[in-house]
Design an enzyme around this catalytic site. Sequence first.
Site, PDB file in Angstrom:
ATOM      1  N   HIS A  91      62.976  20.981  46.271  1.00 24.87           N
ATOM      2  CA  HIS A  91      63.586  19.651  46.222  1.00 24.87           C
ATOM      3  C   HIS A  91      63.254  18.817  47.450  1.00 24.87           C
ATOM      4  O   HIS A  91      63.417  17.604  47.442  1.00 24.87           O
ATOM      5  CB  HIS A  91      65.104  19.755  46.017  1.00 24.87           C
ATOM      6  CG  HIS A  91      65.874  20.179  47.227  1.00 24.87           C
ATOM      7  ND1 HIS A  91      66.325  21.470  47.430  1.00 24.87           N
ATOM      8  CD2 HIS A  91      66.286  19.491  48.313  1.00 24.87           C
ATOM      9  CE1 HIS A  91      66.987  21.549  48.563  1.00 24.87           C
ATOM     10  NE2 HIS A  91      66.975  20.349  49.121  1.00 24.87           N
ATOM     11  N   ASP A 121      63.597  26.772  43.422  1.00 21.91           N
ATOM     12  CA  ASP A 121      63.743  25.771  44.483  1.00 21.91           C
ATOM     13  C   ASP A 121      62.923  26.151  45.709  1.00 21.91           C
ATOM     14  O   ASP A 121      63.356  25.976  46.842  1.00 21.91           O
ATOM     15  CB  ASP A 121      65.207  25.553  44.867  1.00 21.91           C
ATOM     16  CG  ASP A 121      65.395  24.262  45.690  1.00 21.91           C
ATOM     17  OD1 ASP A 121      64.546  23.361  45.559  1.00 21.91           O
ATOM     18  OD2 ASP A 121      66.363  24.183  46.461  1.00 21.91           O
ATOM     19  N   SER A 194      67.722  21.874  54.446  1.00 17.94           N
ATOM     20  CA  SER A 194      67.046  22.430  53.279  1.00 17.94           C
ATOM     21  C   SER A 194      65.670  22.952  53.656  1.00 17.94           C
ATOM     22  O   SER A 194      64.870  22.246  54.278  1.00 17.94           O
ATOM     23  CB  SER A 194      66.890  21.369  52.197  1.00 17.94           C
ATOM     24  OG  SER A 194      68.081  21.158  51.517  1.00 17.94           O
TER      25      SER A 194
END
Length: 838
Positions: A91, A121, A194
């Site tokens: 992402h 992911d 992230s």
Amino acid sequence: MGNWNVFKKKGFAALLAAFMIVTWQGPAPASAAEVNAEIPKVIEKTTPSVVAIIGKPSYDADKALEKNRFNLAHGTGVIVASDGVIVTNAHVVKDMKNIVVVTSDGTTYNGHATNVDEESDLALVKIEATGLSPATFASSSDIHVGETVAAIGTPISFALRNSVTVGIVSGLDRSVSSQYQLIQTDAAINPGNSGGALINMKGEVIGINTMKYADFGVENLGFAIPVDTVQYVLKHFQLYGKVKRPYLGLELEESWEAVVGLPSSTGLRVAYVDPDSPAAAAGIEQDDLVVSIGPSKVKTLVDYNEAIKKYLPDEKVDVSIQSGGSVVTKSVTLGEALHTETKWTQQADGEDLDADRGKTKIGDSHFGWSMKYPAGLVKGRQSEDGDSVNFADAKGEFSLSIQVETESDELSPPALLAKLTGGGEDEYDYDDYGTPSTILERQYVKRGEAPFAKIVGRSGDDGYIQTRGYLHEGKLYTVQLFVSKDAYNNNFKQNSFNDLLDSFKLAFNAKDESLRDISVYSDENTTYTNEYGLSFDLPSTWQRAGYTGGSTFFSDDCSQMLQVEVTSASSGDTLAAWVQREREQFEAQYVPEYRKVEKPEELTLAGVPALKVAFAASLGNKWKAGYSLFFMKDKYKYEVQLNYPQEEADADLQELLQTLVSTIDVDKNSMDPELGFIQDLDELMDPDRTVTYKNAKYKYALQIPEIWTSSKSYDNKDQARQSFLFTGGYMTIDADNQASYEEAVKDADDEQKKSQENDSEYRYTGSETTILGGLKAKKYEINYVTSKIPYQETVYIFNQNQITYTATLRMDEAVSTEANEARLAKAFASFRLLEASK
């Protein structure tokens, strides 16, 4: 095809909505984990393996945002190879352009995404570098609840890269909004973390940070992708360039216990079996329960995904199924799941993060204006045609708007000033944004070839507004600057604001390379994408009909129309069978001489076989024609239908059709993730099924075909008239509790005679008859052509219980098929009187 990893937790929708990708997340509480003496040494060892990633987001929904030099996205990555291979979250980089990677020592590299796997992911980014420090991965068996861990990443701002937070492993084998199991930690994970590393006190990576839970009163609840899943994906990237996932062809549902997070006592229910899939070939059926995959018990979708990832396509696996009261084991040869390839492209502006580097002026080539472009000026919302645009200062000190509208050049200076202020008084108090509450200055400035009207005023207690209006070649250019109170009172800043306003010019020099063009005006095609992933191009002059949910589009003169319908493909359905049903349904509406249907033509749409069917129909006046494009992809049926007047079947229409055929596409990634099974109502519809209509006031009931529509008379709230409509005809029941049977018949006789006298083509016959089991009635049979549409009409007048009824049965000749005539006759024959309520 088989969407085994799609799962809707309906009861926990609000809860799961709070789990957010951390690049989008708002501020979160800081970690309270205790720092011990060993941590600095561990961080010093590990931080060279962690990098910051920044780039420009790509949003198809708003291309204007891509051009904003301050609209940047960032995340974190972990070096896995010394030659510049970096693992991060999918992402982070999926929609990122112009990627830049910054190592812990501050060295900057241009990068590009090489592999993306959205289901895990995880993604890889490559930079051209050597001698980097790759991370060391822990063994999954060495991860324990309660051990101290640290998260390294780039939270909140790119300036905070390689920040460290410390906590413990709060839990293992967690399943939240992920396809696989996750590690839970209380180490603070904030926006931008992230893709960063979660490390143990040996300096080994135990997971890749991926998400956090954010809600009021919730602290330190973050999640990381465990090392075994990371290594599984990296191995597939290395061997195959993608993750090769096995495919069974099942859509599975969890039990209620699993949905709410309780230990489940049952397996996964088979909600759907894809035709011609490995599961179908093995005899697995809808409503079976999947109990285990190989030796692994499966009670949740995460269990299933963890079990199935141990296998490769073409391998055999034993699947235990509970069917009825018994458990059987079926050997299944796995297929391969197909996924849309993700493509990356650099922006046309080049590889710089700042696409506006070297641009010192900004303007609109279509509307012909330009002005200075300070580095802190951020372009915001812009209208679809570009006739209005907003700017803001990156520091929040001012905002600027420019609007262009049609206006006469003959407007006098006082009239222009009055227009900008809404009148001519010294003080105004409007609610509209941007209108001063008090006028401080108003004048007409004669400056060179571009004089302008100028208004300066206060905007409540917030700040000040300066508005300038320019008339030029039939247009009014309104430039409005809002300045905060503190900035306005700073003379130095006020001079810079005036300099910016003074730089506005009614000219655009296309040869000036320092001038950025923000024009969005275009007379080319517009691309539309719906929630089912379907996209196609239409001329920019076409409009979307909002009241139909975006499924209908019209040409500028409304003569042509495009309709889109998406439904799910039922098990065993085929493209040919679907098109044949649609053809039969169309043919059933019209008699042969009033319809035309061509043989289906084979073609390819969205990469799959499709059929194009040309058709036309008429009620007797003008012929309406069209093309229907049918194809099936990823469990959904797509029909795109273009309708037009037959006389417009020219070269332009064929060009429009070719545009549709060449641009139709389906992107699985653009589909709404909450989409489920969408029943095609035509598959269930029985044209002869009836529903009961009752009129209590006028004491009658009817059995009406369900496919008809009813229309209550808006002129009579008591529903004395009730109409039941279908294509090319209707049945109307009028009830009158005032007029007698004789009066109604006399009025009808007079009306029929008058119609015949006025038009010799009008033909009718009147007769006495009995209907509905012996009721006396007057019957009129009419044949006429109105607006070139021939029709037949039968009218019955009868009286019962002091109520006179007039039933009108009308049908155009074009739809007078045996089936339609039978339905109309049967509907009237179902008329029955209701007993008066006591």
